[in-house]
Enzyme design. Structure first.
Site, PDB file in Angstrom:
ATOM      1  CG  HIS A 161      -1.800   1.158   1.368  1.00 54.82           C
ATOM      2  ND1 HIS A 161      -3.164   1.081   1.197  1.00 54.82           N
ATOM      3  CD2 HIS A 161      -1.552   2.450   1.675  1.00 54.82           C
ATOM      4  CE1 HIS A 161      -3.705   2.270   1.383  1.00 54.82           C
ATOM      5  NE2 HIS A 161      -2.742   3.117   1.685  1.00 54.82           N
ATOM      6  CD  GLU A 162       1.608   3.466   3.705  1.00 55.05           C
ATOM      7  OE1 GLU A 162       1.773   4.576   3.142  1.00 55.05           O
ATOM      8  OE2 GLU A 162       0.574   3.183   4.329  1.00 55.05           O
ATOM      9  CG  HIS A 176       0.276   6.396  -0.797  1.00 52.76           C
ATOM     10  ND1 HIS A 176      -0.710   7.158  -1.377  1.00 52.76           N
ATOM     11  CD2 HIS A 176      -0.304   5.759   0.254  1.00 52.76           C
ATOM     12  CE1 HIS A 176      -1.845   6.990  -0.708  1.00 52.76           C
ATOM     13  NE2 HIS A 176      -1.620   6.135   0.274  1.00 52.76           N
ATOM     14  CD  GLU A 197      -5.078   6.681   0.745  1.00 51.51           C
ATOM     15  OE1 GLU A 197      -4.546   5.562   0.586  1.00 51.51           O
ATOM     16  OE2 GLU A 197      -4.614   7.538   1.502  1.00 51.51           O
ATOM     17  CG  HIS A 207      -6.913   8.795   9.573  1.00 49.06           C
ATOM     18  ND1 HIS A 207      -6.203   7.905  10.322  1.00 49.06           N
ATOM     19  CD2 HIS A 207      -6.685   8.443   8.280  1.00 49.06           C
ATOM     20  CE1 HIS A 207      -5.588   7.056   9.523  1.00 49.06           C
ATOM     21  NE2 HIS A 207      -5.849   7.366   8.285  1.00 49.06           N
ATOM     22  CB  ILE A 208     -10.996  13.312  11.354  1.00 47.19           C
ATOM     23  CG1 ILE A 208     -11.455  12.906  12.760  1.00 47.19           C
ATOM     24  CG2 ILE A 208     -11.303  12.208  10.353  1.00 47.19           C
ATOM     25  CD1 ILE A 208     -12.983  12.749  12.861  1.00 47.19           C
ATOM     26  CG  PHE A 209     -10.127  14.949  15.836  1.00 48.59           C
ATOM     27  CD1 PHE A 209     -10.984  16.002  15.544  1.00 48.59           C
ATOM     28  CD2 PHE A 209     -10.676  13.732  16.192  1.00 48.59           C
ATOM     29  CE1 PHE A 209     -12.355  15.844  15.608  1.00 48.59           C
ATOM     30  CE2 PHE A 209     -12.044  13.554  16.263  1.00 48.59           C
ATOM     31  CZ  PHE A 209     -12.898  14.620  15.971  1.00 48.59           C
ATOM     32  N   GLY A 226      -4.826  15.107   7.828  1.00 48.07           N
ATOM     33  CA  GLY A 226      -5.513  15.825   6.758  1.00 48.07           C
ATOM     34  C   GLY A 226      -6.854  15.285   6.349  1.00 48.07           C
ATOM     35  CE1 TYR A 227      -7.520  10.255   3.893  1.00 50.48           C
ATOM     36  CE2 TYR A 227      -5.558  10.750   5.163  1.00 50.48           C
ATOM     37  CZ  TYR A 227      -6.150  10.183   4.063  1.00 50.48           C
ATOM     38  OH  TYR A 227      -5.387   9.551   3.117  1.00 50.48           O
TER      39      TYR A 227
END
Length: 794
Positions: free
Chosen positions: A576-577, A580, A606, A708-710, A713-714
């Site tokens: 996966h990485e 990217h 992604e 992720h969200i806090f 960047g998600y």
């Protein structure tokens, strides 16, 4: 499927700091897959931490871009300098600061000096750099003209110089954390944010970009140039360029506070994870744990001062770091131990001085205020301005996938209950959250006759990497060679590689940091830029600066004299990485602001990472990496067939997990009212009734570690994993259509993927890129088929 979506660009923000691109794993059902836990410039591609209630990649908060070497792979010293990334050395300041002429952050370096940068270098180095960049910005504003050489190129130089130096600092914080480094970053971060806001709100620059778009030559610009101009205009508006006086001051205060809160959130998660230790002396308490987990637990005990600890006789120390936590949830027969570890995990960073609850409330409140200042109804609308989707389109996709996953997830649970009852387990009639992973593993072993731990010897890290590099050669016609010793590294376990084209010319480099280090390294997995490909930074006759990436994982380290023996999930994470990294490294885009992963809409980024995961199941690829580390014996054919059969095991349940995180993210950023009648945990419970067949425990506080969200960047963008998973599955289906056993067709399709998806960077709208590769718009059919979620007869 995406015909109605907006095709906006996401060029690097010329103001706000880095953004993290989590290379998050798709929550597909796959055998041996535990669920681990990726307006700003960068994307750090992180991957999964696990919770019985969620599975995702933990994104980095940083991204660095900096000048890269012209290209070499020998151990010799590079002949080209990367000096553009750093400020020119200067004498000691009159204020009495330590002399800056030896500050490694400000040197003329070929590769970042990861080995020598210390916390004491951060404050003087960053402040000197900011002073230099402020002078450069003033000069640009005084001379700015609406032309590429007079506007975009000098602007890219300013942005890049800050990114590379700040990227070094933030990267070290992620992989080599210390109280001293934290304090240094905290001290200088407000100065960095102030400069970014100053840059992003520059009206001379904003007006020059608008003049380019309104000029008669607009129609003659390339797609990449148009994407950069349009993105920078939109970014400037989102950065508050149109706000005046008091509103701009309020906006800037919000940005400063959000940066500070995000940093604190991340630190609390790391500290809470590090703080928990469970010392076990009686081996009966950890019955069921495989040898690899016992070895790691004993190795951890030794590091905690129990010098004589062994895998056989202990003592053992269990932590909340994924390689320690996951085996307990999957294999420990001691139900009370599973419950204790599970509860500790889902309540991380929710107690006493490490409690993130108030921080979350402040973040949500400030994001809402920011959105209102910019003229939006909520923060989700702000987020979607730089994505392919709209809030409505994202919700539409999530609901389509939720409805397709719900009944299969119910069947998953019933099957699990029936199986547990068949074993006459005491908890069979009342399965709790800490039982699901354990009994899922037993059911999978029974159903497919495969034990995850028994497969570890077939997946040694060296062989996995060899197979991955061989696949890259087949698909994309590149060679990857070790280049250890060429670039400084931050830890002895870090490897450095050179990527060469078919003519033997270097096209990129990357670092690989594979192992868990819970005392200093953030959890999860991610990919990040180090240097981006760029024409502006070409020098010494070389046409472009070459890209450099780093890949970071947190897999099981070597134990004793054995190499790192990987779970199948860890194999998928590396693939996966690397996906990217490939998009960053194999770009053909020479405009630095849209090269590689830059400028690509967040919900499309992604695609290559999730695409690469599919190859873990392709016969030739899997068989090339699955060989016993001692005997060389290949993975038996019947085991391979079972792996394929098990790919859709509990697919509905795993899909719902990702959907739950996506829905709660959108709910908190679109409908939730901070300080209103509902708490964030009540919102989570309400969403859970629609997205989880076993709703979260009332005391579940996973939001307190939802980095992720806090702290990444998600925010209002976690749905991107599912959005991009549709794209990636459909892209892989092109290889299925061509014939996976047809080497020539696979290579031809691979070259087409390289020349479109991997080559264009952010220089072309992702929907257009996909259509050019696939010949049509994307469809969710391939994703549902791969996951076994298509209705019968479809």
């Amino acid at each position: 499927m995406f015909a109605a979506t907006a095709a906006t660009t996401r060029a690097p923000s010329l103001a706000a700091g880095s953004r993290s691109l989590c290379a998050v794993r798709a929550a597909r059902s796959s055998l041996l897959r535990a669920h681990s836990a990726h307006g700003h410039l960068r994307k750090s591609l992180p991957c999964v931490l696990w919770s019985s209630s969620f599975s995702f990649c933990l994104a980095g908060i940083h991204r660095s871009t900096s000048p890269a070497s012209a290209g070499f792979c020998s151990s010799a010293t590079p002949h080209l300098s990367m000096a553009a990334a750093a400020a020119t050395p200067v004498p000691a300041s009159a204020s009495g600061e330590e002399s800056l002429d030896s500050n490694p952050l400000l040197q003329d370096f070929a590769f970042p000096p990861f080995d020598v940068v210390q916390a004491k270098d951060v404050v003087p180095g960053i402040r000197k750099l900011l002073g230099t960049l402020e002078a450069d910005l003033l000069e640009l504003e005084s001379k700015v003209q609406p032309t590429w050489p007079a506007l975009v190129e000098p602007l890219e130089r300013i942005v890049d110089r800050l990114q590379v130096v700040w990227g070094i600092v933030n990267h070290l914080k992620a992989v080599k954390d210390s109280p001293e480094l934290r304090a240094a970053i905290e001290e200088v971060q407000p100065d960095k944010v102030k400069f970014q806001l100053r840059l992003g709100q520059s009206k001379p620059i904003y007006n020059a970009f608008k003049a380019i778009k309104e000029s008669s030559s607009w129609s003659t610009l390339s797609d990449a140039h148009k994407r950069i101009v349009e993105a920078q205009i939109k970014e400037a508006v989102l950065n508050g360029v149109a706000l005046e006086d008091a509103k701009r001051e309020q906006f800037n205060k919000i940005e400063q506070e959000l940066e500070k809160l995000s940093q604190k959130f991340s630190e609390n998660v790391l500290d809470a994870t590090k703080k928990f230790e469970k010392l076990i002396i009686d081996k009966k308490e950890i019955e069921g744990l495989p040898p690899s987990a016992l070895g790691l637990a004993a190795q951890t005990a030794v590091s905690k001062g129990h010098e004589n600890a062994t895998a056989e006789s202990g003592p053992w120390v269990i932590t909340l770091d994924a390689p320690s936590f996951l085996p307990v949830m999957q294999h420990a027969k001691n139900r009370s131990l599973r419950e204790e570890i599970y509860r500790a995990y889902i309540t991380r960073a929710s107690n006493r001085d490490l409690d993130n609850t108030a921080i979350i409330s402040q973040i949500l409140q400030l994001r809402l205020e920011k959105a209102k200042l910019l003229g939006y109804n909520n923060y989700a609308e702000v987020s979607m301005e730089m994505k392919m989707a709209t809030v409505e389109k994202a919700e539409e996709l999530l609901e389509k996938l939720r409805s397709a996953s719900w009944n299969p997830a119910l069947k998953d649970l019933e099957e699990l209950k029936t199986f547990a009852q068949g074993t006459r387990a005491q908890e069979a009639d009342n399965l709790r959250h800490w039982d699901i992973q354990f009994w899922s593993e037993r059911l999978r072993e029974s159903k497919y006759d495969i034990k995850e731990e028994e497969l570890r010897p077939f997946f040694s890290l060296p062989r996995v990497m060899d197979g991955l590099f061989s696949l890259a050669k087949t698909l994309f016609d590149v060679d990857i060679e070790p280049a250890n010793g060429v670039a400084p590294v931050w830890n002895k376990d870090v490897s450095f590689y050179c990527v060469k084209d078919s003519s033997g010319n270097p096209v990129a480099y990357f670092y690989f940091d594979p192992y868990s280090r819970p005392s200093e390294k953030r959890g999860g997995a991610w990919m990040d830029e180090v240097f981006s490909r760029s024409r502006v930074f070409s020098r010494d006759g070389v046409p472009v600066r070459l890209p450099i990436a780093h890949m970071v994982c947190n897999q099981t380290p070597p134990v004793g004299d054995k190499p790192s023996l990987m779970t199948f999930r860890e194999v998928e994470t590396v693939f996966h990485e690397f996906g990217h990294a490939l998009q960053h490294m194999l770009t053909k885009q020479d405009e630095g602001l849209v090269a590689g992963i830059r400028g690509i809409e967040w919900d499309a980024v992604e695609l290559p990472s999730q695409f690469m995961e599919n190859w873990c199941y392709q016969r030739d690829t899997l068989m090339s990496i699955a060989k016993h580390y001692e005997t060389g014996e290949p993975l038996p054919e019947e085991v391979y067939q079972k792996l394929l059969a098990a790919r859709t095991f509990r697919a509905g349940s795993l899909s719902l997990r990702q959907i739950h995180f996506s829905v709660i993210d959108l709910e908190l950023h679109s409908n939730y009212i901070p300080g209103g009648p509902e708490t964030i945990y009540e919102v989570d419970q309400r969403v859970g009734k629609r997205t989880q067949v076993i709703p979260p425990l009332p005391e579940d506080r996973f939001l307190c570690s939802f980095s992720h969200i806090f702290s990444s960047g998600y925010a209002a963008g976690y749905y991107s994993y599912k959005w991009a998973e549709v794209l990636s599955a459909d892209a892989f289906s092109a290889f299925e259509d061509a014939g996976l056993e047809n080497d020539k067709a696979v290579k031809e399709t691979g070259r087409r993927f390289r020349d479109t998806v991997l080559a264009y960077g952010g220089g072309k709208p992702p929907l257009e890129v996909f259509v050019e590769f696939r010949g049509r718009e994307p469809s969710p059919e391939a994703l549902l088929r791969h996951n076994g979620l298509l209705p019968v007869g479809a």
